[in-house]
Design a protein around this motif. Sequence first.
Motif, PDB file in Angstrom:
ATOM      1  N   HIS A 152      -4.031  -2.558  -7.105  1.00 54.97           N
ATOM      2  CA  HIS A 152      -3.672  -3.087  -5.795  1.00 54.97           C
ATOM      3  C   HIS A 152      -2.677  -4.247  -5.927  1.00 54.97           C
ATOM      4  CE1 HIS A 152      -4.066  -4.084  -1.608  1.00 54.97           C
ATOM      5  NE2 HIS A 152      -4.367  -5.332  -1.928  1.00 54.97           N
ATOM      6  N   GLU A 159       0.666  -2.875  -6.883  1.00 57.33           N
ATOM      7  CA  GLU A 159       1.304  -2.181  -5.755  1.00 57.33           C
ATOM      8  C   GLU A 159       1.872  -3.179  -4.752  1.00 57.33           C
ATOM      9  OE1 GLU A 159      -0.964   2.137  -5.763  1.00 57.33           O
ATOM     10  OE2 GLU A 159      -1.832   0.489  -4.604  1.00 57.33           O
ATOM     11  N   GLU A 160       1.133  -4.273  -4.557  1.00 56.42           N
ATOM     12  CA  GLU A 160       1.625  -5.296  -3.612  1.00 56.42           C
ATOM     13  C   GLU A 160       2.923  -5.930  -4.105  1.00 56.42           C
ATOM     14  OE1 GLU A 160      -1.219  -8.190  -2.258  1.00 56.42           O
ATOM     15  OE2 GLU A 160      -1.366  -6.828  -0.520  1.00 56.42           O
ATOM     16  N   ARG A 198       5.090  -4.610  -6.079  1.00 53.75           N
ATOM     17  CA  ARG A 198       6.159  -3.615  -5.951  1.00 53.75           C
ATOM     18  C   ARG A 198       6.608  -3.497  -4.491  1.00 53.75           C
ATOM     19  NH1 ARG A 198       8.394   1.038  -8.308  1.00 53.75           N
ATOM     20  NH2 ARG A 198       8.482   2.855  -6.952  1.00 53.75           N
ATOM     21  N   GLN A 199       5.635  -3.467  -3.590  1.00 51.47           N
ATOM     22  CA  GLN A 199       5.954  -3.356  -2.172  1.00 51.47           C
ATOM     23  C   GLN A 199       6.820  -4.528  -1.705  1.00 51.47           C
ATOM     24  OE1 GLN A 199       5.639  -0.816  -0.430  1.00 51.47           O
ATOM     25  NE2 GLN A 199       6.457  -1.800   1.415  1.00 51.47           N
ATOM     26  N   GLU A 200       6.506  -5.729  -2.204  1.00 50.12           N
ATOM     27  CA  GLU A 200       7.294  -6.923  -1.842  1.00 50.12           C
ATOM     28  C   GLU A 200       8.741  -6.802  -2.298  1.00 50.12           C
ATOM     29  OE1 GLU A 200       3.891 -10.198  -2.431  1.00 50.12           O
ATOM     30  OE2 GLU A 200       5.843 -10.775  -3.223  1.00 50.12           O
ATOM     31  N   ARG A 201       8.937  -6.197  -3.494  1.00 49.98           N
ATOM     32  CA  ARG A 201      10.308  -5.973  -3.983  1.00 49.98           C
ATOM     33  C   ARG A 201      11.071  -5.083  -2.993  1.00 49.98           C
ATOM     34  NH1 ARG A 201      12.420  -9.171  -7.824  1.00 49.98           N
ATOM     35  NH2 ARG A 201      11.510 -10.463  -6.249  1.00 49.98           N
ATOM     36  N   PHE A 202      10.379  -4.003  -2.542  1.00 54.71           N
ATOM     37  CA  PHE A 202      11.043  -3.090  -1.611  1.00 54.71           C
ATOM     38  C   PHE A 202      11.343  -3.789  -0.284  1.00 54.71           C
ATOM     39  CE2 PHE A 202       9.716   0.185  -4.596  1.00 54.71           C
ATOM     40  CZ  PHE A 202      10.822   1.031  -4.566  1.00 54.71           C
ATOM     41  N   GLU A 203      10.415  -4.657   0.149  1.00 58.86           N
ATOM     42  CA  GLU A 203      10.667  -5.386   1.411  1.00 58.86           C
ATOM     43  C   GLU A 203      11.882  -6.287   1.266  1.00 58.86           C
ATOM     44  OE1 GLU A 203       7.113  -7.497   2.591  1.00 58.86           O
ATOM     45  OE2 GLU A 203       6.044  -5.578   2.599  1.00 58.86           O
ATOM     46  N   ASP A 238      13.082   5.171 -12.177  1.00 61.57           N
ATOM     47  CA  ASP A 238      12.480   4.923 -10.866  1.00 61.57           C
ATOM     48  C   ASP A 238      13.571   5.073  -9.803  1.00 61.57           C
ATOM     49  OD1 ASP A 238      11.041   3.927  -8.744  1.00 61.57           O
ATOM     50  OD2 ASP A 238      10.251   2.189  -9.842  1.00 61.57           O
TER      51      ASP A 238
END
Length: 518
Positions: free
Chosen positions: A236, A239-240, A242-247, A272
Amino acid sequence: MGQLVHLINPSNDSFGVAVITPRWLYVLAAASGTRWGDPRLVDETLDPVDMTTIAAGDVVGIGIHTGNALRGYEIGRLARARGAWVVFGGIHATLFPDEAYECGGAHAVVRGDGDLVFERVVGDCMAGRPERLYDGGRVGGDEFVAARWDLLPPNRYMWASVQTVRGCPKHCSFCSVWRTDGQEPRQRGVDRVIQEVVELRRLGFRFIALADDNFYPVTLDDLAAARRRADPARLHELEELRQERFELMAQLARLPDDLVFYTQITMEAAEDPAFLDAMRRAHIKGALVGVESVTAEGLKDVYKGFNLAGDELVARLQAFRRHGVHVLGSFIFGLPSDRADTFDATVALAEKADVTFAQFVLLTPFPGTIDFDKWAAAQGGDAAVKVDGVPITRHWLIPQDRRPKLFTEHPTLSLEQIRVGTQGAWDQFYSWGRVWNRSRAVKSLRARLAFVLLSKLYRQMYANTGIATDSARVARSTRWARWLGMACRRLFVTSPMPDLAVPGREVINQWPDHATGV
Ligand code: B12
Ligand code: SF4
């Protein structure tokens, strides 16, 4: 006039213009607080410091990495002789605080991050009671201080620099980052990054380096490993991150199209495609990729088994380019497994892999690294060979013109062979014909010209001044770099956009008015 704060970035060579802003100067300027007015900032890569501007009672902050520590110490001693309070910080002072007192005239040393502690340090000095050692620690991502870009001298830098993450989960043997900044990535809040970028674009900067340790701190392999270990908490967390990078990348993508970002990333990002596509949309058009060695043996030498060699390496590097991300490949020479043909083979691979820029560095045992610990132990510590009375294990204290370029005996090559081979690799990769060929990567004639000039400037600044032993060649290169820098700078300036707003926000000015403190 009251007491002033000076911040000095030491350098032996001054070029009049510089490629990238030293971010620490502008961050520490903000971190010094507003009580003593705007600090005076001196970047010696532009012009040498004028010591007569420093008065008794002033505070002089000097930031050092290993390469510029000796010059930093010289400035510290001179500033102390003028009656100023001398404070050292930066990666080298973090590793060797005692050296700053012994050699640099330090009253105080800050270990770790200066963001939160520096205002107190300045206050203590102004009150005449500095502590000897302050621990700045590792501040959290949301506490990174935004830089005071309003203090930037106009038209001297080609690229500004913004930081989005500190820390790197890897543990390469030649690198100290994972030890000093830690292996846990500390990501800065998306809004703060965007606010700073917008501020820079308002001022007319289109080119921004992301001064990150590793822009890709969570790989697909890390996620797979956490899944395999059935470790939901860790999964988790990853994943968070990684998600922040995408944001962050999604927000960068909403900014004006003329922005160009450049970052540092590990080669695993090539596997990737979603990440690479997000980078392209975010205008991240270039990345320094630590290739280090083109052979499997070389990668083992530096604990970088997560990289690939040979044709697989070419394929990985080409993947960046296919996704619109230009690679600055970084290669190390002097590894035990290097052979006489390694230099040509490396240049050939870099070209086959469509690498847009390349740097060829000599293996240097930087303190704080595994390589350094092993090497220093083998030299016998302070009983090691001395140059001008300085043990080789403190090579950064040897005057630059007497400092060896390589430190470890090589099993098959002479040190001169390695030095000449490295110089040859720069010369081959950056010959006029090859640079002109590579400049096809950009479209307009103006962009091609900028590409050619920047390639030549890069080579002059990093290769000739760093590897050449002949002082006449170094002096000639510095003059050349100065001239090229002036020519390049014009190609990087663009019209300011004073009314640019953070997407979805009104225009907010980031800095308080320092005259009124509002
Ligand atoms: C961006 C970057 C670059 C960029 C831009 C440099 C520039 N003009 O700013 C480029 C690509 C050009 C570059 C080049 C090189 N770099 Co570099 N770079 C970095 C990187 C990734 C980030 C630096 C940064 O801007 N961070 C953001 C600022 C805000 O953080 P900071 O500098 O750490 O400052 C904080 C604290 O240290 C402290 N602090 C700093 N100074 C001071 C001063 C005072 C008074 C106080 C109180 C506190 C304080 O407070 C600040 C805020 O918290 C670092 C990695 C790292 N973690 O430091 C490597 C790093 C600094 N680079 C390194 C190296 C080796 C190089 C090169 C020699 C590589 C090469 N072989 O060519 C060259 C040398 C260039 C030169 N001549 O100086 C090494 C230095 C190792 C060492 N022991 O000295 C590092 C640590 C990376 C590594 N792999 O180990 N680099
Ligand atoms: S070289 Fe790069 S990937 Fe390796 S530890 Fe240092 S920052 Fe991380």
